[in-house]
Every structure is written in C-alpha cells, then in structure tokens.
Motif scaffolding. Sequence first.
Motif, short mmCIF file in Angstrom:
data_model
loop_
_atom_site.label_atom_id
_atom_site.label_comp_id
_atom_site.label_asym_id
_atom_site.label_seq_id
_atom_site.Cartn_x
_atom_site.Cartn_y
_atom_site.Cartn_z
N ARG A 54 0.83 -1.21 0.00
CA ARG A 54 0.00 0.00 0.00
C ARG A 54 0.87 1.25 0.00
NH1 ARG A 54 -0.98 3.49 3.40
NH2 ARG A 54 -0.25 2.27 5.15
N ARG A 55 1.95 1.23 0.77
CA ARG A 55 2.83 2.39 0.81
C ARG A 55 3.57 2.56 -0.51
NH1 ARG A 55 6.93 2.03 4.38
NH2 ARG A 55 6.69 -0.18 4.71
N LEU A 56 3.88 1.47 -1.20
CA LEU A 56 4.59 1.57 -2.48
C LEU A 56 3.68 1.98 -3.63
CD1 LEU A 56 6.99 -1.49 -2.53
CD2 LEU A 56 7.61 0.90 -2.77
N GLU A 68 13.46 0.61 -8.02
CA GLU A 68 13.68 1.65 -7.03
C GLU A 68 12.35 2.11 -6.45
OE1 GLU A 68 15.99 4.79 -8.62
OE2 GLU A 68 17.59 3.47 -9.30
N ALA A 69 12.39 2.45 -5.17
CA ALA A 69 11.18 2.93 -4.50
C ALA A 69 10.85 4.35 -4.99
CB ALA A 69 11.39 2.93 -3.00
N PHE A 73 9.40 7.50 -0.28
CA PHE A 73 9.19 6.23 0.39
C PHE A 73 10.17 6.04 1.54
CE2 PHE A 73 7.29 2.16 0.73
CZ PHE A 73 8.29 1.29 1.09
N GLU A 74 11.35 6.64 1.45
CA GLU A 74 12.32 6.48 2.52
C GLU A 74 11.84 7.13 3.81
OE1 GLU A 74 13.18 10.18 0.25
OE2 GLU A 74 12.97 8.10 -0.32
#
Length: 86
Positions: A54-56, A68-69, A73-74
Amino acid sequence: MGVPFEALIPYAIILGMFGFTGAGLSKVRHMQNGGKRARHSVDQWDRQMMDRDRRLTGFLRGQTDRVEAPQGFELSNPWRVERRFH
C-alpha cells in the motif's frame, strides 16, 4: 389443493433481496481489493507485506515491478521510534 402463487410472492421478493445484497457486497469487496479475489486467513506477515504494498503503490493489494522505491518512500517508515529518556 395447490397453493396460490400470490402466497409465494413475498418469498420471491425476500430471496431476490438476499441475492441482490450478496452480489452487491461481493462486488464491493472485489473493488476494494483492486480487482483481486478476497483474502482469507491473513496473518501478521501478510498484513505487513500488504501495508508495504500500500505504501509503495497506493493500493492495499497492489504490486509493482519497479526496482527503485518512489520518491518519499524512505520517509514512509511504518515503525514508530520510541522517545528516549534523557
């Protein structure tokens, strides 16, 4: 002697409403899962991975093949750090 069909109309209405409600709830659950089938017996690991997805991607059941995110995201860490006493 037979049963008049007028006596069966309420039963047909009730049966129709149950069918309509079941189909509607199934469709809503299908849409909430991003077009995928509903999951059963979701344990802590599955919840953690679904939260990561969900966060990605922005969707609970979404997945991505990017290496790569995305930007930001970090900073999107789900772990909460406790405040230390000084």
